[in-house]
Structures are given as C-alpha cells and as structure tokens.
Design a protein around this motif. Structure first.
Motif, PDB file in Angstrom:
ATOM      1  N   ALA A   1       0.852  -1.189   0.000  1.00  0.00           N
ATOM      2  CA  ALA A   1       0.000   0.000   0.000  1.00  0.00           C
ATOM      3  C   ALA A   1       0.887   1.238   0.000  1.00  0.00           C
ATOM      4  O   ALA A   1       1.945   1.257   0.630  1.00  0.00           O
ATOM      5  CB  ALA A   1      -0.895  -0.004   1.236  1.00  0.00           C
ATOM      6  N   LEU A   2       0.470   2.263  -0.709  1.00  0.00           N
ATOM      7  CA  LEU A   2       1.205   3.523  -0.691  1.00  0.00           C
ATOM      8  C   LEU A   2       0.896   4.246   0.619  1.00  0.00           C
ATOM      9  O   LEU A   2      -0.255   4.614   0.868  1.00  0.00           O
ATOM     10  CB  LEU A   2       0.817   4.396  -1.882  1.00  0.00           C
ATOM     11  N   PRO A   3       1.884   4.446   1.488  1.00  0.00           N
ATOM     12  CA  PRO A   3       1.597   5.111   2.763  1.00  0.00           C
ATOM     13  C   PRO A   3       1.384   6.605   2.583  1.00  0.00           C
ATOM     14  O   PRO A   3       1.793   7.191   1.570  1.00  0.00           O
ATOM     15  CB  PRO A   3       2.859   4.839   3.584  1.00  0.00           C
ATOM     16  N   GLN A   4       0.738   7.207   3.559  1.00  0.00           N
ATOM     17  CA  GLN A   4       0.708   8.658   3.586  1.00  0.00           C
ATOM     18  C   GLN A   4       2.143   9.169   3.779  1.00  0.00           C
ATOM     19  O   GLN A   4       2.996   8.508   4.359  1.00  0.00           O
ATOM     20  CB  GLN A   4      -0.182   9.160   4.727  1.00  0.00           C
ATOM     21  N   GLN A   5       2.367  10.395   3.315  1.00  0.00           N
ATOM     22  CA  GLN A   5       3.699  10.980   3.397  1.00  0.00           C
ATOM     23  C   GLN A   5       4.217  11.006   4.833  1.00  0.00           C
ATOM     24  O   GLN A   5       5.380  10.675   5.100  1.00  0.00           O
ATOM     25  CB  GLN A   5       3.672  12.397   2.828  1.00  0.00           C
ATOM     26  N   PHE A   6       3.361  11.371   5.800  1.00  0.00           N
ATOM     27  CA  PHE A   6       3.832  11.500   7.175  1.00  0.00           C
ATOM     28  C   PHE A   6       4.389  10.183   7.702  1.00  0.00           C
ATOM     29  O   PHE A   6       5.324  10.169   8.522  1.00  0.00           O
ATOM     30  CB  PHE A   6       2.699  11.987   8.088  1.00  0.00           C
TER      31      PHE A   6
ATOM     32  N   SER B   1       7.950  19.052  10.781  1.00  0.00           N
ATOM     33  CA  SER B   1       7.373  17.788  10.320  1.00  0.00           C
ATOM     34  C   SER B   1       7.353  17.790   8.802  1.00  0.00           C
ATOM     35  O   SER B   1       7.535  18.823   8.157  1.00  0.00           O
ATOM     36  CB  SER B   1       5.954  17.616  10.862  1.00  0.00           C
ATOM     37  N   SER B   2       7.102  16.610   8.241  1.00  0.00           N
ATOM     38  CA  SER B   2       7.065  16.505   6.784  1.00  0.00           C
ATOM     39  C   SER B   2       5.916  17.311   6.193  1.00  0.00           C
ATOM     40  O   SER B   2       6.022  17.829   5.074  1.00  0.00           O
ATOM     41  CB  SER B   2       6.928  15.036   6.374  1.00  0.00           C
ATOM     42  N   THR B   3       4.812  17.431   6.939  1.00  0.00           N
ATOM     43  CA  THR B   3       3.664  18.195   6.454  1.00  0.00           C
ATOM     44  C   THR B   3       4.043  19.638   6.160  1.00  0.00           C
ATOM     45  O   THR B   3       3.552  20.240   5.194  1.00  0.00           O
ATOM     46  CB  THR B   3       2.531  18.160   7.491  1.00  0.00           C
ATOM     47  N   GLN B   4       4.925  20.186   6.962  1.00  0.00           N
ATOM     48  CA  GLN B   4       5.318  21.586   6.788  1.00  0.00           C
ATOM     49  C   GLN B   4       6.375  21.767   5.702  1.00  0.00           C
ATOM     50  O   GLN B   4       6.771  22.888   5.406  1.00  0.00           O
ATOM     51  CB  GLN B   4       5.804  22.146   8.120  1.00  0.00           C
ATOM     52  N   MET B   5       6.826  20.659   5.107  1.00  0.00           N
ATOM     53  CA  MET B   5       7.803  20.728   4.024  1.00  0.00           C
ATOM     54  C   MET B   5       7.160  20.690   2.647  1.00  0.00           C
ATOM     55  O   MET B   5       7.849  20.794   1.633  1.00  0.00           O
ATOM     56  CB  MET B   5       8.792  19.551   4.133  1.00  0.00           C
ATOM     57  N   VAL B   6       5.842  20.534   2.598  1.00  0.00           N
ATOM     58  CA  VAL B   6       5.158  20.240   1.337  1.00  0.00           C
ATOM     59  C   VAL B   6       5.468  21.272   0.264  1.00  0.00           C
ATOM     60  O   VAL B   6       5.695  20.921  -0.910  1.00  0.00           O
ATOM     61  CB  VAL B   6       3.634  20.132   1.572  1.00  0.00           C
ATOM     62  N   LYS B   7       5.492  22.533   0.609  1.00  0.00           N
ATOM     63  CA  LYS B   7       5.682  23.582  -0.390  1.00  0.00           C
ATOM     64  C   LYS B   7       7.146  23.994  -0.565  1.00  0.00           C
ATOM     65  O   LYS B   7       7.440  24.923  -1.320  1.00  0.00           O
ATOM     66  CB  LYS B   7       4.836  24.797  -0.019  1.00  0.00           C
ATOM     67  N   ASP B   8       8.046  23.326   0.134  1.00  0.00           N
ATOM     68  CA  ASP B   8       9.451  23.681   0.029  1.00  0.00           C
ATOM     69  C   ASP B   8      10.031  23.293  -1.329  1.00  0.00           C
ATOM     70  O   ASP B   8       9.576  22.327  -1.958  1.00  0.00           O
ATOM     71  CB  ASP B   8      10.259  22.987   1.127  1.00  0.00           C
ATOM     72  N   PRO B   9      11.060  24.009  -1.783  1.00  0.00           N
ATOM     73  CA  PRO B   9      11.689  23.698  -3.064  1.00  0.00           C
ATOM     74  C   PRO B   9      12.551  22.438  -2.985  1.00  0.00           C
ATOM     75  O   PRO B   9      12.865  21.946  -1.904  1.00  0.00           O
ATOM     76  CB  PRO B   9      12.540  24.930  -3.346  1.00  0.00           C
ATOM     77  N   TYR B  10      12.930  21.961  -4.159  1.00  0.00           N
ATOM     78  CA  TYR B  10      13.704  20.720  -4.285  1.00  0.00           C
ATOM     79  C   TYR B  10      15.154  21.012  -4.638  1.00  0.00           C
ATOM     80  O   TYR B  10      15.479  22.041  -5.232  1.00  0.00           O
ATOM     81  CB  TYR B  10      13.109  19.822  -5.370  1.00  0.00           C
TER      82      TYR B  10
ATOM     83  N   ASP C   1      -0.763  14.201  -3.359  1.00  0.00           N
ATOM     84  CA  ASP C   1      -1.183  15.016  -2.215  1.00  0.00           C
ATOM     85  C   ASP C   1      -0.739  14.442  -0.879  1.00  0.00           C
ATOM     86  O   ASP C   1      -0.976  15.030   0.174  1.00  0.00           O
ATOM     87  CB  ASP C   1      -2.694  15.238  -2.230  1.00  0.00           C
ATOM     88  N   GLY C   2      -0.116  13.273  -0.901  1.00  0.00           N
ATOM     89  CA  GLY C   2       0.490  12.716   0.303  1.00  0.00           C
ATOM     90  C   GLY C   2      -0.462  12.049   1.260  1.00  0.00           C
ATOM     91  O   GLY C   2      -0.018  11.547   2.306  1.00  0.00           O
TER      92      GLY C   2
ATOM     93  N   ASP D   1       3.218  23.902  -7.277  1.00  0.00           N
ATOM     94  CA  ASP D   1       3.976  25.096  -7.651  1.00  0.00           C
ATOM     95  C   ASP D   1       5.407  25.048  -7.157  1.00  0.00           C
ATOM     96  O   ASP D   1       6.141  26.030  -7.278  1.00  0.00           O
ATOM     97  CB  ASP D   1       3.282  26.347  -7.086  1.00  0.00           C
ATOM     98  N   CYS D   2       5.801  23.911  -6.582  1.00  0.00           N
ATOM     99  CA  CYS D   2       7.170  23.788  -6.079  1.00  0.00           C
ATOM    100  C   CYS D   2       8.165  23.903  -7.225  1.00  0.00           C
ATOM    101  O   CYS D   2       7.902  23.473  -8.355  1.00  0.00           O
ATOM    102  CB  CYS D   2       7.361  22.460  -5.363  1.00  0.00           C
ATOM    103  N   PHE D   3       9.318  24.465  -6.904  1.00  0.00           N
ATOM    104  CA  PHE D   3      10.356  24.630  -7.912  1.00  0.00           C
ATOM    105  C   PHE D   3      11.657  24.015  -7.415  1.00  0.00           C
ATOM    106  O   PHE D   3      11.769  23.558  -6.268  1.00  0.00           O
ATOM    107  CB  PHE D   3      10.552  26.116  -8.238  1.00  0.00           C
ATOM    108  N   ILE D   4      12.627  24.002  -8.291  1.00  0.00           N
ATOM    109  CA  ILE D   4      13.944  23.483  -7.946  1.00  0.00           C
ATOM    110  C   ILE D   4      14.848  24.655  -7.611  1.00  0.00           C
ATOM    111  O   ILE D   4      14.978  25.608  -8.397  1.00  0.00           O
ATOM    112  CB  ILE D   4      14.528  22.653  -9.107  1.00  0.00           C
ATOM    113  N   GLU D   5      15.454  24.609  -6.424  1.00  0.00           N
ATOM    114  CA  GLU D   5      16.308  25.717  -6.006  1.00  0.00           C
ATOM    115  C   GLU D   5      17.799  25.443  -6.198  1.00  0.00           C
ATOM    116  O   GLU D   5      18.594  26.385  -6.264  1.00  0.00           O
ATOM    117  CB  GLU D   5      16.051  26.071  -4.543  1.00  0.00           C
TER     118      GLU D   5
END
Length: 945
Positions: free
Chosen positions: A381-386, A812-821, A841-842, A882-886
């Motif tokens: 099963a694909l787990p949730q991101q957290f 937490s990982s939830t707060q990283m969702v919009k961070d760049p790569y 969507d995790g 909308d995440c981008f690569i930094e």
C-alpha cells in the motif's frame, strides 16, 4: 510490547485478596517467559509432524500421475500410490506408517498464468468423502489474479532424458515449459532449452497425510509441557522437497533473526540443527542468530545465482511450517541417482495441515520475481507521506503533560518528527478504544495540538478483549458469538495484558466488518482524523497458552481449527483494522496501521516492524537482513525499533542506530518502560547533535523515499534492497547483508561494532560511487578500508543516478510540502545520469485516478531534461504543484562549466561552486546551478555551456 512482563503498581495493594491471588497466579504463569528459554518452545523432535517428515528418505514417495487431462483450462491428474511407502523411520514412526489406511488418490491441478507464473494445487478428492474439507487460505491471492489465467488448450507428452515413462508438457511462457512427470510423480519448470529452474518432488520426499476416521483405542492427542492438543482430526501434515537449479544462495521465509542468505540446516557436518520454523510467536528477547520462528510467517523462498538468475517458490499455507535448507551431499546415503546437469540447492518443506497451493516464479531477474509474487499477493500500500518520516514511541508516555513535554522538546532541539505513539497504558484498564481519563482527560485536544504542527498520534489496539461485563465491546462480542471458540465450543478464554481475555474471530468477514466499525469517530470516543493505529500481540499472544499462543484445537469460523490458520490470524486482524480506518473517513485518506504479526498479503494493509529486539550491537546488525528479507517477500514498509526495545544502551550505539535507522523504510524509535528514557536530547549536546543530523538526513531524502514507496506500490520491488537485486551478476554481493541499497541509487552500510575507527566497505562493480556526505568519488568493484567518524555511517550515491531532496528542515514533513527541491546528479563515466520523482497530495487515494506528478530526469550530452512519466489524469482536478527546484548539484562535472541555458524560457544562469549539503559547514564544493527556478511539474531543459 514484550511477551509477558508482570506489572506491579501501588493499586495492587488496594485490591481484594481474591484479586491478589489471581495476580500472583498470573505472575507465576508468566515467569517462564521473562527471558528466552529454549525449553518453552517446541523443537522439531518435539513436533510430531516435523519429526515424521524428517525421517523420510529420498525416493519414499510412491505416487504416480494418472488420468492426465485438460479440464476448464487446467491440467488435471490423479496422484495414485503405486506401492506401499518405503524408507520410513524405525520404531514408533514405522509402526504408525504400517497402520495407515490405504492411500486414496489425490487431485492434482496445474494452472498457468500470465508473466510466467505456475500454480499447483494438490488436495484430497472430495468425491471420496473425507472427514472434513481441508483449509484453503482465503483472501490472500488477489481476486484479479484469476483473470490472468492462460487457458490451456492441449498437453503434449514426451519421454525426457531417458525416463522409463512419459511426462506431460504445457506452455508456461515463451521461454519456459511446465512439466508433470508421471512416474515417479514430479512437477517442475524448465527453460525451452531443457534446463530446469524449480522442481517439486525431484527427490521423492512428497508425503500427504490424509484425513481419516479415528480407530477405536487410537490416541491422537499431542502433549507439550502442561498443554494437551486434542487433535480431533488426527495427523494431516504435508511435506515435499523443492529444488532451485543454478542457484548460489536462497533467501526469504521470514521471520527469523538470522543472515540474509539462508544457511543449510541438514547435511554432512551439520549437527543438531533445527529447520527454519514458520510459526507466529510472541518471543521475548529473541536470539539474534537463530532459525526460530518469530512474529510473522511468509513461506516464500527466492533463489539467485550468477549464471541462471533468480527464481522463487511460494506455498500458500497458514499452518505451522518447518523448512530445511539441505547442505551439499545430504542425500549421498540414499543410493538414488537423481538426474541433474546443473548445480542446485535442495530444500524440504513441512506443514502441519492445509493443502498444497504452490506458486513457481521463473524470473529471470530479481525484480521479475518480485513483480511475479506481487501479481499473486499484491503490492505494498502507498503510505501517507507522514508515515515515511520519523516516529517517536515509548512504552509508555505517561499522560498528556508528558506528551506535550516530549513534543515541545523536539521543537526546542530543532529535531523534526511526525508521529507520537501511545502504548497500552493510555487505556482504561487495558480496554482498547478507551482512554484513561485521569491521565488523558482531553484526548481530542491533545491530538489537535499535535495536528496543528502537522503531527499525528498512534494508539495501540490489540486483539485480546478484556472479559469484563462492564466493557461494552466484550458484552457485544459475547452476545453476537464473535469470539474464537475453544475445543469444547465455548468462547476461548486466555490471559493477556488485561488478564482474562477473548479474541475476535477475524477469519469471519462479518466479524472483520464489525471490528472495523469500532474505529469510527462515534465508536472510538476521543479519536480524531489525525489518530492512527498499532496492532500488537496479534500472533496471537496468549500468555498461558502453549508456546505463548492460542491452542491449535481452538475453532474458528467454518469449523476451521486454529492449527490450520494460525499464521494468518494476525493478517486478518490487521486487515480489519486497516479497513476500520478506511471506513471512518469515508475512504478518503489512506490508513496507517502497524502490525507485528504478518503473512503474505500483509503489505496491502500497512507497515510491519521486527518486534521486541534488544539494545545491543548484534541486534543492530541483524536488523538489516531481517528488513531486507521482509522486502524480498513483499513487505516493503518495515523497520526495526531504533535503539532496541529491551535494555539500556550506551550513547554510541544509539547514535549508530539512528544513523542506520534513518535509511529503514519504517523509521521509529521505541523502548520498553523499564529502560531509561531515550529521547534524542537526553545523551548530551554532542550526541543530540549527531542524532539530530541522522534524523535530518531522513527528512532530506523524503522525496526520494516517497518515490520509492510509489515504485513498490506499482511493481512490488522493495524500497530497501539487497545489493544483489541491483547488481545480480556481482557475486561479491550475494551474501553481503551488512550493506544494502535504498532504491537503485543509494548504498548504505552500518557500523556494527563499538569504537570503530575503520570499516571495510565493498562497493559493487560497474560504476563509481559518491560519498553522500563529502561527494568524494570511490571506485566500484573494490573493498575500501574507510576511516569512520562519529558523524555518519558509510553511504554513497551511485554514479549514473539523480536523487531528489528537500534541504530545508521543518518541524514535520507536512510543513515541508511547499518547500523547493534539490537535485543531486551523480555522473557516470559517460557523463550521464537519470532519476525520477513522484509527488501526490500525500494522503488521499486520488493518485489512483492519475492525480499525481511523475517526472523523469535525464542528463546526457551536457543537458538535463525533465519529462512527464505519467499518463494523463483521469479526473477533472488533476494534482498540481507550484514547487520549484532551487539547486542542482553536479557530481563528476568538469569545473570548467560556467553557465547554463534554461529552455524554453531561454534563461541563462551561472554555475557556481557550492556545498553538497547546506547544513554541514565547510565541505568540498561542487558545480551547482543555484535558483534555476524551474517548476517541478513542468517540462524543461537545462543545457550546460
């Protein structure tokens, strides 16, 4: 949870004298399992079916195949005894054999499926009116598997290799045939050129104890210590040999705390060795190098060799199983000439009950076998991101104040985590789905405070239900007749954490549905959408039962004896719990349920951990082959308790465990209540810093891990892999279980001794390797003697790969969702590399509709290209980001490159020298494209000038 630790509290002093007597009796009963004691558990000689089977000699099977025909697309035959069995043991066993009734014909069915999968079933003939129907394990094989059946139209007959009689040949794939040898009976898979791949009964060890009526004066009871098994249907075991041709090693059949490559258990020079036991048991402080069965069972074995690749054999059977791996020359005394033009590994499979329902997988590569097994039993099963991030657990966090304190200290020390766990003490008197309202008066508020930081909570729900007339769950289960019954037909009553307990019969779909309803927010009062579940003790554990489990003559739905389904009990309980979380949210969010017991198919319902390990270096070391073996047998989402469950440990071992555990698929710190507190900030500033860095490594690689979990979800290929899965021709990797691959890109090797200053690390051949920490390149195909520091363990990125990361650390990982790569490109000798990134969507099941982003990155000829690797979304609101690569770091690129052009924007950016890891101070610098500002979801090209 440990097996059976008696708990003495001040409340005992206030109990009545009667209760005190009961408690003291329980303590005496449980005292025997306070530490590993060999005589508390049966060995093969104390297990009659195992002892009988092991006494058989090669060639003792007298079955021949007759009446071979095609029926309903399958090859059907009768297996008939040609002559009286020969070559049995002496004494009592010989007398028992002589008293057998005439052997009735068995029904043999061979079915062929897509992807080169062969299924063989052997059972008693129902037309001959056996005393009962033998148990076939339901709801493990995927329903859609039957749709992949290839309907056989004809069977050809051939005399092979000078056999005295014919064999029946059917098509299996373009490269393989399936062969039924008539006399003596044997079934095998061969390549079109004639070489065998996998065979059953090539040594003539097949035996099938048929059900019969009890004769007057016959004693079928079996006794072990103080327990008596009534065995109302008598002996019903099955045994046979399986051979893997061209194999160098065999792997699989978890769960055992031993090496990845299975060791021989029988043969010349192997004295007093036990078979590998598959019997789900609650084992206290298990030994770290033993074939003894632990919490779960998967009767699936994989072979691998350089010349002939990989093959597999899976026996769908939930009764106790014992498996011998035969050493070279084991059959030398038989005097029987066994045809073989290839090297092979012989194994011997023994089960107490059930039928033969066996699957042959022909590979030819390691990942092919993984995919073939997944076609039968399902992918992870694909787990949730957290759930892929870090979990913090202890038996037990005392109360809401303790929870708040631990949570705040993670923030204070800049250590991310995603899940806080509560063990059994959070309940009202060990009654599950309840809260101790003195210690946890406001559970919803407690969970909501964690959720506000993007964090979740997990509570424990075990299968034993407290027999308390004031407990609504017990009253309802009793009234509805939902408990497993004992041999007399009454509700089974055994001891576990609450004391007197009964167990829901989750084999019954109706009872599973009832159990699932208990997870609704209305029924589980105090639960919230951010609460998830932990199934422990579901082997099932019964403190006063034989071998600390349920008696074999207990009775389940449909009259099935517990002996027949024992190894699957925890599987059905896990299934019901996962379904409960699914139903409570109207099926929108993916469930997370951790289980200790497991069986084939468990991967479809959640995560598994390796149980009650110990805080010592040996258990750190054995965690790697244990997790690798789980991955090889379908269970990708697994891990071991970081730090060890039992015992106190020195800071060095704890640090090394976090450094290794950061690469486990399931990453959780956990400890027994008798240990000293182990939160990461309790071992001094320097050790806190090292543990923080290890956890940060995991969070940095979360995008890569999540991509791998999706790969496991679609293909069955595990997240954490033995080296030989990625390097199947490199013989130096075949028995290496100190190191492993995370996906196809990252190599990791633990440090397993204290005060280590150097480590010998073999890096597989074919590519160079870049140190994850420093970026320094190392040659493959060589054993390197590396200096070891306290700061990290040996870990490398394979040349020719691209790994996505997120380098900004949050709570937490939830707060990283919009961070760049960040993309780390490790170039090979051809200055090329490739990699992938999966995003959704995790949390929901919308990805099943195509709502996800799947990008493929390819670097070649001085250009990095990002392209879409997913089909068009099937919904009206496809997932977007909308995440981008930094940053793009290029390892192995010439320092002469100064700039790059981004297309289609035709935007020019500079190439600068920058560190591989931003948070690690002054490190060597590498060519880096900073702020290319390309969106992760778009197609683009970056050309190096």
């Amino acid at each position: 949870m440990a097996t059976a630790m008696a708990k003495t509290t001040t409340t005992t002093m206030r109990a009545s004298s009667l209760l005190l007597v009961i408690v003291l009796l329980l303590v005496l009963q449980l005292n025997s399992v306070l530490s590993w004691k060999k005589d508390e558990f049966r060995n093969c000689n104390q297990t009659p079916f195992c002892k009988r089977a092991r006494s058989r000699k090669p060639g003792s099977c007298s079955l021949v195949a007759t009446d071979v025909a095609i029926d309903d697309g399958d090859l059907i035959a009768k297996l008939v005894s040609k002559e009286a069995d020969k070559g049995h043991g002496e004494g009592e066993e010989q007398q028992q054999e002589e008293e057998k009734e005439p052997v009735k014909p068995l029904i043999f069915k061979l079915s062929v499926f897509q992807n080169g999968i062969l299924r063989v079933k052997i059972d008693e003939d129902p037309s001959l009116d056996p005393p009962k129907k033998r148990f076939e394990v339901p709801e493990v094989v995927l329903p859609e598997f039957e749709n992949k059946k290839l309907w056989l139209q004809r069977v050809s007959t051939e005399v092979i290799n000078g056999d005295s009689g014919p064999s029946s040949i059917v098509y299996l794939s373009d490269d393989h045939d399936a062969v039924l040898r008539h006399d003596p009976f044997e079934v095998y898979v061969r390549r079109k050129g004639g070489d065998r791949v996998v065979s059953m009964n090539s040594h003539g060890l097949f035996d099938f104890e048929q059900l019969r009526k009890k004769k007057e004066g016959e004693d079928w009871e079996e006794r072990f210590r103080s327990h008596t098994d009534t065995r109302p249907y008598g002996p019903q075991s099955i045994s046979f040999d399986v051979s893997f041709y061209g194999a160098g090693f065999v792997y699989g059949i978890p769960e055992h705390a031993t090496s990845l490559a299975l060791k021989p258990t029988r043969g010349p020079g192997i004295d007093h060795s036990e078979p590998y036991r598959l019997f789900n048991l609650d084992v206290f402080e298990y030994l770290h190098d033993s074939p003894f069965g632990l919490y779960g069972s998967i009767p699936f074995m994989i072979s691998h060799g350089k010349a002939h690749g990989t093959s597999g054999f899976f026996w769908l059977n939930a009764a106790e199983m014992q498996i011998d791996v035969m050493g070279s020359g084991w059959d030398a005394e038989s005097g029987i000439s066994l045809p073989s033009s290839q090297s092979r590994i012989d194994t011997f499979w023994m089960s107490e009950a059930g039928i033969v329902d066996a699957f042959f997988f022909v590979g030819p590569g390691p990942k092919d076998v993984m995919k073939q097994y997944a076609i039968v039993t399902g992918t992870s099963a694909l787990p949730q991101q957290f759930a892929t991030a870090y979990h913090q657990c202890r038996w037990n966090y005392r109360d809401e104040e303790d929870v708040a304190h631990v949570d705040s200290k993670f923030d204070e020390h800049d250590i991310p985590y995603d899940v806080l766990w509560l063990d059994i003490e959070h309940t009202d008197g060990k009654k599950y789905f309840t809260w101790d309202r003195v210690l946890f008066p406001n559970p919803e508020e407690m969970q909501n405070k964690l959720a506000a930081k993007g964090r979740r909570m997990v509570t424990i729900v075990d299968p034993h239900i407290k027999r308390d007339e004031s407990f609504h769950l017990h009253k309802e289960a009793t009234k509805k007749g939902y408990y497993v019954k004992d041999a007399t037909g009454n509700d089974f009553d055994g001891w576990c954490w609450p004391g007197s307990s009964s167990y829901p019969d989750t084999l019954n779909p109706e009872i599973r549905s009832w159990w699932a309803e208990k997870f609704s927010f209305q029924n589980y009062v105090g639960s919230t959408p951010s609460l998830y579940i932990w199934n422990d003790m579901n082997e099932p554990s019964v403190f006063n039962g034989p071998e600390v489990t349920m008696p074999r003559d207990a009775v389940h739905y449909g009259g099935v004896e517990h002996r027949e389904l024992h190894n699957a009990y925890g599987y059905y309980f896990h299934m019901a719990s996962a379904d409960g979380l699914l139903k409570r949210g109207d099926g929108k969010d993916r469930p997370f349920v951790l289980s200790r017991a497991f069986f084939p198919g468990s991967q479809r319902y959640g995560a598994i951990w390796t149980g009650d390990n110990s805080a010592d270096w040996d258990h750190l070391r054995v965690s790697v082959p244990m997790i690798l073996t789980l991955g090889l047998t379908g269970i990708s989402f697994s891990g071991a308790d970081v730090g060890g469950f039992f015992g106190n440990l020195e800071p060095e071992l704890l640090v090394r465990w976090y450094q290794l555990g950061a690469f486990y698929p399931f990453f959780r710190g956990h400890a027994h209540h008798d240990t000293k507190r182990r939160e990461p900030w309790l071992f001094g500033e320097r050790n806190t810093e090292l543990i923080r860095e290890a956890i940060h490594v995991r969070y940095m690689f979360l995008p890569y891990f999540y991509t791998l979990f999706r790969e496991a979800n679609t293909s069955g290929v595990p997240v954490m892999r033995p080296l030989w899965m990625e390097f199947p021709s490199d013989e130096a990797t075949f028995s290496n279980d100190e190191a492993f691959m995370v996906g196809n890109s990252i190599f990791v090797q633990g440090i397993y001794t204290e005060h280590a200053r150097h480590a010998s690390v073999y890096l597989p051949a074919g590519q160079s390797w870049y140190d994850l920490r420093t970026g320094v390149a190392y040659k493959g195909g060589v054993t390197h003697k590396l200096e070891v520091s306290e700061e990290s363990i040996p870990a490398f990125q394979k040349a020719g790969t691209i790994v996505p990361r997120k380098d900004r650390f949050r709570r937490s990982s939830t707060q990283m969702v919009k961070d760049p790569y960040t993309l780390v490109i490790a170039l090979n000798s051809s200055k090329a590399a490739e990699g992938e990134l999966y995003i959704d969507d995790g949390k929901s099941f919308e990805f099943e509709k195509g709502d996800y982003i799947h990008r493929r990155f390819l670097f070649s000829d001085g250009k990095l290209v990002s392209s879409n690797a997913s089909p068009p979304a099937s919904s009206n609101t496809p997932f977007s980001s909308d995440c981008f690569i930094e940053r793009i770091v290029l390892l192995g690129l010439s320092l002469g490159a100064k700039s790059a052009i981004i297309e289609p924007a035709n935007h020019r950016v500079d190439i600068e020298l920058g560190p591989l890891n931003l948070r690690r101070g002054q490190m060597p610098s590498f060519p880096t494209i900073r702020k290319p500002n390309v969106r992760i979801a778009d197609d683009w090209t970056i050309k190096i000038l």
